[in-house]
Design a protein around this motif. Structure first.
Motif, PDB file in Angstrom:
ATOM      1  N   GLY A   1       0.585  10.069   4.342  1.00 49.33           N
ATOM      2  CA  GLY A   1       0.700   9.333   3.077  1.00 49.33           C
ATOM      3  C   GLY A   1       0.070   7.951   3.116  1.00 49.33           C
ATOM      4  N   TRP A   2      -0.579   7.600   4.209  1.00 47.60           N
ATOM      5  CA  TRP A   2      -1.273   6.301   4.287  1.00 47.60           C
ATOM      6  C   TRP A   2      -2.658   6.464   3.670  1.00 47.60           C
ATOM      7  CZ3 TRP A   2      -0.179   1.376   4.765  1.00 47.60           C
ATOM      8  CH2 TRP A   2      -1.213   0.482   4.986  1.00 47.60           C
ATOM      9  N   ILE A   3      -2.774   6.077   2.425  1.00 44.60           N
ATOM     10  CA  ILE A   3      -4.034   6.268   1.701  1.00 44.60           C
ATOM     11  C   ILE A   3      -4.557   4.905   1.268  1.00 44.60           C
ATOM     12  CG2 ILE A   3      -5.094   7.338  -0.339  1.00 44.60           C
ATOM     13  CD1 ILE A   3      -2.326   9.180  -0.057  1.00 44.60           C
ATOM     14  N   VAL A   4      -5.756   4.584   1.722  1.00 39.18           N
ATOM     15  CA  VAL A   4      -6.333   3.292   1.356  1.00 39.18           C
ATOM     16  C   VAL A   4      -7.352   3.519   0.253  1.00 39.18           C
ATOM     17  CG1 VAL A   4      -7.671   1.314   2.168  1.00 39.18           C
ATOM     18  CG2 VAL A   4      -5.933   2.340   3.645  1.00 39.18           C
ATOM     19  N   GLU A   5      -7.091   2.913  -0.874  1.00 37.72           N
ATOM     20  CA  GLU A   5      -8.028   3.020  -2.005  1.00 37.72           C
ATOM     21  C   GLU A   5      -9.066   1.933  -1.871  1.00 37.72           C
ATOM     22  OE1 GLU A   5      -6.107   2.785  -5.767  1.00 37.72           O
ATOM     23  OE2 GLU A   5      -5.400   4.853  -5.691  1.00 37.72           O
TER      24      GLU A   5
ATOM     25  N   ARG B   1     -10.488  -0.122  -3.940  1.00 31.88           N
ATOM     26  CA  ARG B   1     -10.520  -0.683  -5.294  1.00 31.88           C
ATOM     27  C   ARG B   1     -11.616  -1.712  -5.431  1.00 31.88           C
ATOM     28  NH1 ARG B   1      -4.534  -1.675  -7.533  1.00 31.88           N
ATOM     29  NH2 ARG B   1      -5.510  -3.508  -8.353  1.00 31.88           N
ATOM     30  N   LYS B   2     -12.393  -1.534  -6.470  1.00 37.19           N
ATOM     31  CA  LYS B   2     -13.413  -2.555  -6.749  1.00 37.19           C
ATOM     32  C   LYS B   2     -12.731  -3.698  -7.498  1.00 37.19           C
ATOM     33  CE  LYS B   2     -16.941  -0.390  -5.021  1.00 37.19           C
ATOM     34  NZ  LYS B   2     -16.506  -0.461  -3.632  1.00 37.19           N
ATOM     35  N   HIS B   3     -13.330  -4.863  -7.402  1.00 35.56           N
ATOM     36  CA  HIS B   3     -12.730  -5.973  -8.148  1.00 35.56           C
ATOM     37  C   HIS B   3     -13.752  -6.565  -9.088  1.00 35.56           C
ATOM     38  CE1 HIS B   3     -14.916  -8.503  -5.278  1.00 35.56           C
ATOM     39  NE2 HIS B   3     -14.505  -7.690  -4.397  1.00 35.56           N
TER      40      HIS B   3
ATOM     41  N   ARG C   1       2.269   1.648  -3.487  1.00 34.10           N
ATOM     42  CA  ARG C   1       1.267   2.181  -4.423  1.00 34.10           C
ATOM     43  C   ARG C   1       1.106   3.689  -4.229  1.00 34.10           C
ATOM     44  NH1 ARG C   1      -3.067   3.920  -3.614  1.00 34.10           N
ATOM     45  NH2 ARG C   1      -3.341   2.845  -1.625  1.00 34.10           N
TER      46      ARG C   1
ATOM     47  N   GLU D   1     -10.178  -6.104   6.436  1.00 45.51           N
ATOM     48  CA  GLU D   1      -9.780  -4.703   6.273  1.00 45.51           C
ATOM     49  C   GLU D   1      -8.259  -4.562   6.311  1.00 45.51           C
ATOM     50  OE1 GLU D   1     -11.739  -2.286   9.167  1.00 45.51           O
ATOM     51  OE2 GLU D   1     -13.698  -2.611   8.223  1.00 45.51           O
ATOM     52  N   LEU D   2      -7.780  -3.558   5.570  1.00 47.18           N
ATOM     53  CA  LEU D   2      -6.340  -3.279   5.579  1.00 47.18           C
ATOM     54  C   LEU D   2      -6.014  -2.439   6.813  1.00 47.18           C
ATOM     55  CD1 LEU D   2      -3.529  -3.167   4.312  1.00 47.18           C
ATOM     56  CD2 LEU D   2      -4.298  -1.286   2.893  1.00 47.18           C
TER      57      LEU D   2
ATOM     58  N   THR E   1       5.321   9.856  -0.181  1.00 51.06           N
ATOM     59  CA  THR E   1       5.921   8.945   0.788  1.00 51.06           C
ATOM     60  C   THR E   1       4.889   8.656   1.870  1.00 51.06           C
ATOM     61  OG1 THR E   1       6.725  10.690   2.231  1.00 51.06           O
ATOM     62  CG2 THR E   1       8.193  10.020   0.435  1.00 51.06           C
ATOM     63  N   LEU E   2       5.210   7.740   2.756  1.00 52.09           N
ATOM     64  CA  LEU E   2       4.255   7.413   3.825  1.00 52.09           C
ATOM     65  C   LEU E   2       3.940   8.639   4.685  1.00 52.09           C
ATOM     66  CD1 LEU E   2       2.552   5.393   5.420  1.00 52.09           C
ATOM     67  CD2 LEU E   2       4.608   4.715   6.668  1.00 52.09           C
TER      68      LEU E   2
ATOM     69  N   ILE F   1     -12.541 -13.707  -7.803  1.00 53.21           N
ATOM     70  CA  ILE F   1     -12.737 -12.438  -7.083  1.00 53.21           C
ATOM     71  C   ILE F   1     -11.731 -11.358  -7.478  1.00 53.21           C
ATOM     72  CG2 ILE F   1     -13.925 -13.436  -5.088  1.00 53.21           C
ATOM     73  CD1 ILE F   1     -11.350 -13.241  -3.526  1.00 53.21           C
TER      74      ILE F   1
ATOM     75  N   ASN G   1       0.827  -1.214   0.000  1.00 54.26           N
ATOM     76  CA  ASN G   1       0.000   0.000   0.000  1.00 54.26           C
ATOM     77  C   ASN G   1       0.863   1.266   0.000  1.00 54.26           C
ATOM     78  OD1 ASN G   1      -2.813   0.908   0.066  1.00 54.26           O
ATOM     79  ND2 ASN G   1      -2.213   1.885   1.986  1.00 54.26           N
TER      80      ASN G   1
ATOM     81  N   LYS H   1      -6.671  -8.950  -0.851  1.00 53.80           N
ATOM     82  CA  LYS H   1      -6.210  -7.831  -0.027  1.00 53.80           C
ATOM     83  C   LYS H   1      -4.941  -7.223  -0.633  1.00 53.80           C
ATOM     84  CE  LYS H   1      -6.074  -7.007   4.957  1.00 53.80           C
ATOM     85  NZ  LYS H   1      -6.036  -7.614   6.292  1.00 53.80           N
TER      86      LYS H   1
ATOM     87  N   GLY I   1       3.765  11.582   3.649  1.00 49.76           N
ATOM     88  CA  GLY I   1       3.011  12.559   2.870  1.00 49.76           C
ATOM     89  C   GLY I   1       3.882  13.490   2.054  1.00 49.76           C
TER      90      GLY I   1
END
Lengths: 301, 90
Positions: free
Chosen positions: B82-86, B88-90, A134, B53-54, A141-142, A205, A131, A175, A144
């Motif tokens: 910067g911790w951004i959880v998207e 995402r649909k699958h 990404r 959940e992440l 960066t983590l 899935i 994550n 996940k 920000g």
């Protein structure tokens, strides 16, 4: 764009990846020798990060050396030895050198290696690392901070289809996909039924997640026994062990087992190719790839 | 938290045959146990969904502080910018 990404995302071609033997001594000559063996057959090759908790040449240095010798690296980063700062700096270092295939793993525990007295880190886990990676591709960066230009990573991970809890492995793959992984190199699996259930479940899935099951080439029942006893998360069923043990030509029988597992894996839904780990270290990798119907990128002399 | 690797997002790939811990072979993997319970116990669906959940990286600054106070003040919900959880649909 990396060949791995191009092939997995924009073609239907089967993709073959391999494991680069870890470097301790031997210098660039050993890198050159290893690269020459693998380059004709493989689209990309893993630069490992202290595999099995043994210290070796670093993942980044290995990946750079591989690239210098004509291989496309998939740089692994494991969470055992590095905290979140070090993991991000590994990724930024890779980006600096044009290495974009990154695979993020939890990693074997320190007790699996030859320095069990070391401090285990595991500051973040593999899914958190994916994550973060990404988010880096989106320029953060983590903490920000802005990264400009944002690194163009093609992210992967590993999953073990053969380890409990089996149903949950599919959800864990999802996940990882949701966190940003585009491909999964699967742990070596000697249970075709478990691999099949996993691949079918993931294809349902997370159909866009590209799966590369791993097949290992060993020479004997002893090699299989070693993996069964020493490698975390790998179980070799007694039927396979006995089959190789009782064969008059163990090397040939172990080869046949690998070929059967590979042929089966390639028929499964979601599977886009194979990852090959070679512990035979002989010419049989050429036979293996030929027997799977592959042709080398150039003639091997 | 009894996972020797302090993992927060499910079991690692080192789980031994039969569901035993890679690091402590005499212990059942805590995540295998947790997953089995999330399936078998009659819990509300929303709780069961929490399992997938992440979870964000642990804030090490909170080590040694009261988790109850952090829960009430929502300090335990703070994550790095910067911790951004998207989603995402699958």
């Amino acid at each position: 764009m990396s060949v791995l990404r191009e092939k997995l995302e924009n073609s239907n071609d089967a993709v073959f990846t391999a494991e680069f033997a870890s470097i301790t001594g031997g210098g660039m000559a050993s890198v050159q020798k290893n690269s020459a063996r693998l380059a004709p057959w493989f689209d990309a090759v893993n630069a490992t990060d202290n595999p099995a908790a043994h210290a070796h040449t670093s993942n980044t240095a290995t990946a750079i050396a591989m690239a210098m010798h004509g291989l496309e690296p998939i740089m692994q980063i494991v969470c055992r030895d590095k905290n979140r700062l070090a993991i991000q700096s590994d990724m930024l270092g890779a980006a600096l050198h044009g290495i974009t295939n990154i695979s993020l793993l939890t990693g074997d525990d320190v007790t699996a290696g030859d320095e069990p007295e070391a401090r285990r880190v595991f500051d973040i886990d593999s899914i958190q690392a994916i994550n973060i990676a990404r988010a880096m591709t989106n320029g953060k960066t983590l903490s920000g901070r802005t990264i400009r230009p944002a690194p163009d990573f093609y992210l992967g991970a590993v999953e073990n289809a053969a380890a409990a809890p089996f149903d949950y492995r599919i959800l864990r793959a999802l996940k990882k996909y949701r966190a940003g992984a585009k491909f999964l190199q699967l742990q070596i699996c000697f249970y075709p039924d478990r691999l099949e259930a996993f691949c079918k479940g993931v294809a349902k899935i997370a159909p866009d997640l590209k799966l590369l099951p791993t097949v290992v080439l060993v020479k004997s029942a002893k090699g299989l026994g070693f993996m069964n006893d020493k490698v975390a998360g790998i179980d070799v069923p007694a039927t396979i062990l006995t089959r190789v043990q009782s064969a008059s030509d163990q090397s040939n029988e172990a080869y046949k087992v690998a070929l059967e597992l590979a042929s089966h894996a390639l028929t499964l839904p979601g599977v886009r190719g194979l990852h090959v780990t070679d512990f035979r270290h002989d010419e049989s990798i050429n036979d293996f790839m030929s027997d799977l119907g592959r042709t080398p990128k150039w003639q091997i002399t | 938290m009894t996972c020797p690797k302090t993992l927060r997002n499910g079991p690692c790939g080192g789980v031994r045959e039969g569901g035993w811990c890679e690091v402590k072979p005499e212990m059942q993997c805590i995540w295998v146990k947790a997953y089995d319970r999330s399936v078998s116990l009659p819990l509300p669906k929303v709780w069961k969904a929490h399992f997938n959940e992440l979870r964000p990286p642990v804030d090490m600054q909170l080590q040694g502080t009261s988790s109850w106070i952090n829960l009430v003040t929502k300090r335990d919900q703070q994550v790095p910018a910067g911790w951004i959880v998207e989603n995402r649909k699958h």
